[in-house]
Design a protein around this motif. Structure first.
Motif, PDB file in Angstrom:
ATOM      1  N   MET A   1       0.798  -1.183  -0.066  1.00 28.43           N
ATOM      2  CA  MET A   1      -0.141  -0.015   0.144  1.00 28.43           C
ATOM      3  C   MET A   1       0.814   1.132   0.024  1.00 28.43           C
ATOM      4  N   GLY A   2       1.832   1.047   0.758  1.00 26.25           N
ATOM      5  CA  GLY A   2       2.545   2.566   0.764  1.00 26.25           C
ATOM      6  C   GLY A   2       2.560   3.311   1.933  1.00 26.25           C
ATOM      7  N   ASN A   3       1.377   3.734   2.328  1.00 28.75           N
ATOM      8  CA  ASN A   3       1.164   4.594   3.521  1.00 28.75           C
ATOM      9  C   ASN A   3       0.640   3.762   4.449  1.00 28.75           C
ATOM     10  N   ASP A   4       1.603   3.944   5.775  1.00 28.60           N
ATOM     11  CA  ASP A   4       1.116   3.127   6.764  1.00 28.60           C
ATOM     12  C   ASP A   4       0.472   4.117   7.851  1.00 28.60           C
ATOM     13  N   ILE A   5      -0.700   3.994   7.969  1.00 26.37           N
ATOM     14  CA  ILE A   5      -1.549   4.994   8.740  1.00 26.37           C
ATOM     15  C   ILE A   5      -2.058   3.873   9.807  1.00 26.37           C
ATOM     16  N   LYS A   6      -1.737   4.337  11.369  1.00 22.91           N
ATOM     17  CA  LYS A   6      -2.366   3.628  12.143  1.00 22.91           C
ATOM     18  C   LYS A   6      -3.366   4.446  13.122  1.00 22.91           C
ATOM     19  N   ILE A   7      -4.338   3.906  13.074  1.00 14.65           N
ATOM     20  CA  ILE A   7      -5.448   4.399  13.729  1.00 14.65           C
ATOM     21  C   ILE A   7      -6.249   3.311  14.623  1.00 14.65           C
ATOM     22  N   PRO A   8      -6.438   3.978  15.962  1.00 15.34           N
ATOM     23  CA  PRO A   8      -7.058   2.656  16.814  1.00 15.34           C
ATOM     24  C   PRO A   8      -8.742   2.660  16.367  1.00 15.34           C
ATOM     25  N   ILE A   9      -9.172   1.579  16.341  1.00  6.40           N
ATOM     26  CA  ILE A   9     -10.577   1.263  15.903  1.00  6.40           C
ATOM     27  C   ILE A   9     -10.867  -0.179  16.625  1.00  6.40           C
ATOM     28  N   GLU A  10     -12.162  -0.216  16.556  1.00  2.00           N
ATOM     29  CA  GLU A  10     -12.768  -1.457  17.295  1.00  2.00           C
ATOM     30  C   GLU A  10     -13.506  -2.256  16.325  1.00  2.00           C
ATOM     31  N   VAL A  11     -13.131  -3.502  16.199  1.00  2.00           N
ATOM     32  CA  VAL A  11     -13.818  -4.311  15.066  1.00  2.00           C
ATOM     33  C   VAL A  11     -14.643  -5.540  15.813  1.00  2.00           C
ATOM     34  N   SER A  12     -15.884  -5.796  15.217  1.00  2.00           N
ATOM     35  CA  SER A  12     -16.660  -6.824  15.729  1.00  2.00           C
ATOM     36  C   SER A  12     -17.386  -7.138  14.474  1.00  2.00           C
ATOM     37  N   ALA A  13     -17.949  -8.684  14.270  1.00  3.68           N
ATOM     38  CA  ALA A  13     -18.698  -9.025  13.359  1.00  3.68           C
ATOM     39  C   ALA A  13     -18.320  -8.742  11.976  1.00  3.68           C
ATOM     40  N   LYS A  14     -17.321  -8.478  11.719  1.00 13.82           N
ATOM     41  CA  LYS A  14     -16.525  -8.268  10.172  1.00 13.82           C
ATOM     42  C   LYS A  14     -17.133  -6.627   9.890  1.00 13.82           C
ATOM     43  N   HIS A  15     -17.224  -5.875  10.980  1.00 17.24           N
ATOM     44  CA  HIS A  15     -17.427  -4.373  10.728  1.00 17.24           C
ATOM     45  C   HIS A  15     -16.493  -3.450  11.570  1.00 17.24           C
TER      46      HIS A  15
END
Length: 67
Positions: A1-15
């Motif tokens: 991809m080239g750009n390594d952007i780190k953002i905290p997210i929460e993921v559940s049930a594939k969304h």
């Protein structure tokens, strides 16, 4: 991809749930996600856009939910 952007997210049930600040970072300032389907929760929808979450050992593609 080239750009390594780190953002905290929460993921559940594939969304993933993203706030507008993180949508701006990932897709560009002021970007508005497009509605793919309404959810049963009034005012919420799943977006056409998707986000790939990559960890140290694997990755996965997730849908985005927004109010």
């Amino acid at each position: 991809m080239g750009n390594d952007i780190k953002i905290p997210i929460e993921v559940s049930a594939k969304h993933a749930h993203l706030c507008q600040e993180h949508v701006d970072i990932l897709f560009g300032k002021g970007y508005q996600l497009t509605n793919k389907a309404e959810l049963s929760q009034k005012g919420y929808f799943v977006a056409n856009e998707r986000v790939e979450v990559v960890g140290s050992k694997s990755g996965a593609d997730f849908g985005i939910l927004l109010p």
